[in-house]
Each structure stands twice: as C-alpha cells, then as structure tokens.
Design an enzyme around this catalytic site. Structure first.
Site: not given
Ligand code: NI
Length: 176
Positions: A46, A51, A91-92, A133-134, A137
C-alpha cells in the site's frame, strides 16, 4: 510513469493532513500511475499520497501475491468497522521496522475511483489492516505513533543508524 521518492520517518512532512481530491483529471491519473509504480517497485502492499509528499486524500493498495489486484481509493472514508485484530505491520516510510498494531477486523469503506464515481467496499483481514494503515497516513499518522514514546525513540535511533551505515558504505564503494 515515474518512480517517486518516498518520505521516511521522522520527516515532518509525513505529519501533514491531506486535503480532499477535487479534480478528477489527467494530473490525478498520472499521480495514481506513478504511485502504483512506486509501490510495486518498493515491494509495498500500500502507498498513500502523503508518503510521496503529495497532500491529497488518495491511496493505492494491492495485497495480492501476483500484484494484479490494484485498488485505487480517492477520498476514502470508513463508514463502519467491527471486530479487532493484531497484525505485525511495516511501512515503506519506516524501513526495517515492524510492530504489532491493533486494528478493526472488518471495515466498510466508501471512496471514489479515478472518474470520480463513488463506490463502497467491505474489507476484512489484511485488506482491512492495509486500508486503515494507509488512511492513517492521510491524516499524518504513522503506525509507530501507536507505540510508546520509548519504543518510538528506539525506532528513530535505529533508522538514524541504518542511514549512517548506508551513507558510509556508499562513501567507501564505487556505485556505478
Ligand atoms: Ni505506511
């Protein structure tokens, strides 16, 4: 398509609250394509616009192993949620760090597609974890914000150390 740079914790831009998408135009389509390429090439399931330093309410996700079930959610809202699950999340934007987070087991989401059409979906399990989660963000929240201040500080130090080692190695090697 272009790969976009992913912001990493503790970059303060990750705390920005995203604004609703209003124009469903070619620029939006390009952003979705670039975010999709960025997510796939980083092996993420995701990615939220926050991000990649674009502060608009949109996210992409794909939890399939074959990477062929892309979901695009523009202006997502959670209409209802139920149950509870704990999942080990990464997470990225927080590379190399994993922690268990408590989330709803089922969520009903309403969002718009790239044409601006509304749709509703019921998501469960990992799919539900991913969208929660997304969506965090998009309001400037990271999964490490659910950890204690002490653990969050340990995460910050770990990432600083990783970056230092990577920078040192880059200095000592030829990168061609
Ligand atoms: Ni993330």
């Amino acid at each position: 398509m272009a790969k976009l740079n992913i912001l990493e914790f503790p970059d303060p831009r990750l705390k920005t609250v995203a604004k609703p998408v209003e124009s469903f135009d070619a620029e939006l389509k390009k952003l979705v394509e670039d975010m999709t390429e960025t997510m796939y090439s980083a092996n993420g399931i995701g990615l939220a616009a926050t991000q990649v330093n674009v502060h608009k309410r949109l996210l992409v996700l794909d939890i399939s192993e074959e990477r062929e079930q892309l979901g695009v959610y523009i202006n997502p809202q959670i209409l209802s949620e139920s149950g509870e699950q704990n999942c080990e999340e990464g997470c990225l934007s927080v590379p190399g760090v994993y922690a268990s987070v408590k989330r709803a087991e089922n969520v009903t989401v309403k969002a718009q597609d790239m044409g601006g059409n509304f749709f509703e979906e019921q998501l469960e399990g990992l799919h539900a974890v991913c969208i929660q989660h997304e969506m965090d963000h998009l309001i400037g929240r990271l999964f490490v914000d659910y950890l204690s201040p002490l653990r969050r500080n340990m995460v910050r130090k770990k990432l600083e150390k990783q970056r230092k080692v990577a920078a040192q190695e880059a200095e000592e090697h030829l990168i061609l």
